[in-house]
Design a protein around this motif. Structure first.
Motif, short mmCIF file in Angstrom:
data_model
loop_
_atom_site.label_atom_id
_atom_site.label_comp_id
_atom_site.label_asym_id
_atom_site.label_seq_id
_atom_site.Cartn_x
_atom_site.Cartn_y
_atom_site.Cartn_z
N TYR A 102 0.83 -1.13 -0.09
CA TYR A 102 -0.17 0.10 -0.07
C TYR A 102 0.78 1.34 -0.01
O TYR A 102 0.32 2.33 -0.41
CB TYR A 102 -0.99 0.00 1.16
CG TYR A 102 -1.96 -1.02 0.99
CD1 TYR A 102 -2.10 -2.02 1.67
CD2 TYR A 102 -3.19 -0.73 0.19
CE1 TYR A 102 -3.14 -3.00 1.50
CE2 TYR A 102 -4.12 -1.67 -0.13
CZ TYR A 102 -4.26 -2.61 0.57
OH TYR A 102 -5.41 -3.46 0.28
N SER A 103 2.17 1.23 0.31
CA SER A 103 3.09 2.26 0.40
C SER A 103 3.70 2.58 -1.05
O SER A 103 4.74 3.25 -1.26
CB SER A 103 4.05 2.19 1.49
OG SER A 103 4.68 1.16 1.50
N ASP A 104 3.59 1.35 -1.85
CA ASP A 104 4.24 1.53 -3.28
C ASP A 104 3.52 2.06 -4.17
O ASP A 104 2.23 2.03 -4.35
CB ASP A 104 4.68 0.03 -3.66
CG ASP A 104 5.67 -1.01 -2.90
OD1 ASP A 104 5.61 -2.21 -2.81
OD2 ASP A 104 6.59 -0.19 -2.28
N VAL A 105 4.20 3.08 -5.00
CA VAL A 105 3.65 3.35 -5.89
C VAL A 105 3.49 2.64 -7.23
O VAL A 105 2.50 2.52 -8.08
CB VAL A 105 4.07 5.01 -6.66
CG1 VAL A 105 3.48 5.44 -7.71
CG2 VAL A 105 4.27 5.73 -5.33
N TYR A 106 4.31 1.79 -7.64
CA TYR A 106 4.52 0.99 -8.76
C TYR A 106 4.81 -0.38 -8.12
O TYR A 106 5.27 -0.77 -6.97
CB TYR A 106 5.67 1.30 -9.49
CG TYR A 106 5.66 2.69 -10.07
CD1 TYR A 106 6.31 3.67 -9.55
CD2 TYR A 106 4.60 3.08 -11.02
CE1 TYR A 106 6.16 5.10 -10.25
CE2 TYR A 106 4.73 4.21 -11.78
CZ TYR A 106 5.63 5.49 -11.33
OH TYR A 106 5.47 6.38 -11.67
#
Length: 121
Positions: A102-106
């Protein structure tokens, strides 16, 4: 973040079987392809088998007919059933998952720490 933990490695005689498991945990938004890699002493890490989220699988030639990769999407777990093991299968086996926390953009690649498989002749 996403954590991967492998289990199931060990020592087995040639011709024997082992079943590896890899469970993903953490703040998982999505898990796409999952796979198993291995690295033998003095050699490069190589892809052994991969399974897409929809179940499509692919294997390196040297394990076709002997290894089977599967997954439980509900549990974010991937398995590797290894039969007719050979001494040349001896390696550290690593789990890899392409996914997003949930903290990753990709989407990114996550790796486990590996589990040792030793096949004696």
């Amino acid at each position: 973040q996403v954590q991967l933990v492998e289990s199931g490695g060990g020592l087995v005689h040639a011709g024997g079987s082992l079943r590896l498991s890899c469970a993903a945990s953490g703040s998982i938004a999505s898990i796409n392809a999952m796979g198993w890699y291995r690295q033998a002493p003095g050699k490069e890490r190589e892809l052994v088998a991969v399974i897409a989220s929809g179940g499509t699988t692919n294997y390196i030639d040297s394990v076709k007919g002997r290894f089977t990769i599967s997954r439980d999407n509900a549990k974010n777990t991937v398995f590797l059933q290894m039969n007719s093991l050979k001494p040349e299968d001896t390696a550290v086996y690593y789990c890899k998952a392409n996914g997003r926390s949930y903290s990753d953009v990709y989407v990114k690649a996550y790796w486990g720490k590996g589990t040792l498989v030793t096949v004696s002749s």
